[in-house]
Design a protein around this motif. Structure first.
Motif, PDB file in Angstrom:
ATOM      1  N   UNK A 111       0.814  -1.205   0.000  1.00  0.00           N
ATOM      2  CA  UNK A 111       0.000   0.000   0.000  1.00  0.00           C
ATOM      3  C   UNK A 111       0.850   1.259   0.000  1.00  0.00           C
ATOM      4  N   UNK A 112       2.128   1.094   0.411  1.00  0.00           N
ATOM      5  CA  UNK A 112       3.020   2.252   0.440  1.00  0.00           C
ATOM      6  C   UNK A 112       3.293   2.768  -0.962  1.00  0.00           C
ATOM      7  N   UNK A 113       3.100   4.053  -1.152  1.00  0.00           N
ATOM      8  CA  UNK A 113       3.324   4.632  -2.470  1.00  0.00           C
ATOM      9  C   UNK A 113       4.731   5.219  -2.580  1.00  0.00           C
ATOM     10  N   UNK A 114       5.239   5.715  -1.465  1.00  0.00           N
ATOM     11  CA  UNK A 114       6.518   6.415  -1.515  1.00  0.00           C
ATOM     12  C   UNK A 114       7.564   5.646  -0.722  1.00  0.00           C
ATOM     13  N   UNK A 115       8.773   5.662  -1.220  1.00  0.00           N
ATOM     14  CA  UNK A 115       9.859   5.155  -0.395  1.00  0.00           C
ATOM     15  C   UNK A 115      11.078   6.029  -0.597  1.00  0.00           C
ATOM     16  N   UNK A 116      11.786   6.190   0.490  1.00  0.00           N
ATOM     17  CA  UNK A 116      13.005   6.975   0.424  1.00  0.00           C
ATOM     18  C   UNK A 116      14.149   6.176   1.013  1.00  0.00           C
ATOM     19  N   UNK A 117      15.252   6.184   0.310  1.00  0.00           N
ATOM     20  CA  UNK A 117      16.457   5.618   0.900  1.00  0.00           C
ATOM     21  C   UNK A 117      17.078   6.744   1.725  1.00  0.00           C
ATOM     22  N   UNK A 118      17.162   6.531   3.019  1.00  0.00           N
ATOM     23  CA  UNK A 118      17.689   7.583   3.884  1.00  0.00           C
ATOM     24  C   UNK A 118      19.067   7.159   4.364  1.00  0.00           C
ATOM     25  N   UNK A 119      20.040   8.024   4.122  1.00  0.00           N
ATOM     26  CA  UNK A 119      21.432   7.710   4.464  1.00  0.00           C
ATOM     27  C   UNK A 119      21.870   8.627   5.600  1.00  0.00           C
ATOM     28  N   UNK A 120      22.591   8.054   6.545  1.00  0.00           N
ATOM     29  CA  UNK A 120      22.936   8.749   7.783  1.00  0.00           C
ATOM     30  C   UNK A 120      24.440   8.711   8.000  1.00  0.00           C
ATOM     31  N   UNK A 121      24.950   9.805   8.555  1.00  0.00           N
ATOM     32  CA  UNK A 121      26.355   9.859   8.968  1.00  0.00           C
ATOM     33  C   UNK A 121      26.370   9.759  10.498  1.00  0.00           C
TER      34      UNK A 121
ATOM     35  N   UNK B 189       2.919   6.554   2.963  1.00  0.00           N
ATOM     36  CA  UNK B 189       1.848   6.586   1.967  1.00  0.00           C
ATOM     37  C   UNK B 189       2.135   7.629   0.898  1.00  0.00           C
ATOM     38  N   UNK B 190       2.839   8.676   1.288  1.00  0.00           N
ATOM     39  CA  UNK B 190       3.234   9.701   0.327  1.00  0.00           C
ATOM     40  C   UNK B 190       4.548  10.326   0.811  1.00  0.00           C
ATOM     41  N   UNK B 191       5.038  11.226   0.005  1.00  0.00           N
ATOM     42  CA  UNK B 191       6.316  11.866   0.273  1.00  0.00           C
ATOM     43  C   UNK B 191       6.352  12.580   1.641  1.00  0.00           C
ATOM     44  N   UNK B 192       5.271  13.281   1.946  1.00  0.00           N
ATOM     45  CA  UNK B 192       5.239  14.041   3.204  1.00  0.00           C
ATOM     46  C   UNK B 192       5.356  13.109   4.398  1.00  0.00           C
ATOM     47  N   UNK B 193       4.672  11.943   4.278  1.00  0.00           N
ATOM     48  CA  UNK B 193       4.727  11.020   5.407  1.00  0.00           C
ATOM     49  C   UNK B 193       6.131  10.436   5.575  1.00  0.00           C
ATOM     50  N   UNK B 194       6.810  10.201   4.467  1.00  0.00           N
ATOM     51  CA  UNK B 194       8.194   9.722   4.561  1.00  0.00           C
ATOM     52  C   UNK B 194       9.042  10.758   5.297  1.00  0.00           C
ATOM     53  N   UNK B 195       8.857  12.023   4.924  1.00  0.00           N
ATOM     54  CA  UNK B 195       9.634  13.098   5.558  1.00  0.00           C
ATOM     55  C   UNK B 195       9.325  13.162   7.060  1.00  0.00           C
TER      56      UNK B 195
END
Lengths: 164, 154
Positions: free
Chosen positions: A66-76, A119-125
């Protein structure tokens, strides 16, 4: 830990995309390798017993999440805090992957990779902000996917070992 | 996939053989015997499931990272070259994920190979063909995702 030998690799290459729908799906490989079909089946059993094959059977097509957005989040993350932060991230349901990878300084300073869904970009953020707040705030970037060119299971390409 | 669109034999095949295909030189005959039908019926039912794209294959699912080697690779590709470069990367059998992402490193893909020498050879070949360096980021540690445990900090 058991590692595949050359015959195993040829067998893996032969079966990884699926067995043919014929009465004796191992017959042609058996002829090619000068082995019996029973020996090939025993090798598959061994690959299962040694944990190389997780399961062997009918593989259903993945249904879309159901997830529409995904972001690969990279951390230092400072090296000495990496284990704690990595473990912390795995507690959140929208974190589906969490890996340590090497830095490539100077151009790449990130050492912890997470896949964050929403579900969308804003939620990923928002989810990333929650992670950042609760881990103590570290430099990070979100790499949203623009286009998926290819997505399939790992595919092993067997190359015959030649003596140098 | 709607279960109702499948016939009884297809439902029984999916219920019984997702994890343990009979380890026999004649697996479809063995499945048929277990279900009390003919081998030809099993093969026809599976072919129909495959044609309807309900199933992707009958075969192994490998444990990730147990054999072979893999890496996450990133490239910084000029915008006008992105689709051509992505198409070239897609054509390589060693590639199993390939995404454009919003970043200076805008093309990200996973390479899987049987050993490190093979992996290095593929990376060199990509660099030679494209003239772009490949940043290779192999996994050093996997943090296990404990599914079913949910924290709500919001």
């Amino acid at each position: 830990m058991y590692q595949p030998d050359e015959i195993d690799w040829q067998l893996i290459e032969y079966i990884q995309d699926g067995l043919e729908l014929v009465g004796r799906p191992y017959a042609s490989l058996a002829t090619q390798l000068c082995l019996s079909e029973v020996e090939l089946v025993a090798r598959i059993e061994n690959l299962q017993c040694t944990g190389i094959i997780k399961r062997f059977g009918i593989v259903i097509h993945h249904r879309r999440l159901g997830y529409k957005a995904n972001g690969m989040v990279v951390w230092d993350i400072p090296d000495q805090q990496l284990i704690d932060v990595g473990k912390h991230f795995t507690q959140f349901k929208y974190v589906t992957l969490c890996y340590q990878r090497p830095r490539h300084l100077p151009q790449w300073s990130y050492n912890l990779f997470t896949m964050i869904h929403g579900l969308d970009r804003e939620q990923v953020i928002t989810n990333v902000e929650t992670l950042n707040e609760t881990c103590g705030r570290f430099p990070h970037e979100i790499l949203f996917s623009q286009q998926c060119f290819k997505q399939c299971g790992a595919h092993y390409v067997y190359q015959k070992r030649t003596e140098a | 996939m709607l279960a109702s669109s499948l016939n009884t034999l297809q439902q029984r095949l999916l219920e019984n053989f997702q994890h343990n295909l009979p380890l026999s030189p004649t697996p479809y005959a063995a499945m048929a015997e277990q279900l009390g039908v003919d081998e030809a019926q099993v093969i026809a039912a599976l072919a129909d499931l495959r044609d309807k794209k309900v199933i992707s294959r009958i075969g192994p699912v490998f444990k990730p990272h147990r054999i072979g080697t893999s890496t996450l690779a990133a490239m910084s590709v000029a915008k006008q070259d992105l689709s051509a470069t992505a198409a070239f990367i897609n054509s390589l059998p060693e590639v199993n994920h390939n995404y454009a992402r919003e970043h200076q490193y805008n093309l990200w893909f996973v390479l899987t190979a049987t050993d490190d020498a093979h992996l290095r050879a593929v990376i060199s070949m990509i660099e030679n063909k494209t003239g772009i360096s490949v940043m290779s980021l192999p996994m050093l540690h996997e943090f296990h995702i404990d599914l079913g445990f949910e924290l709500n900090h919001s």
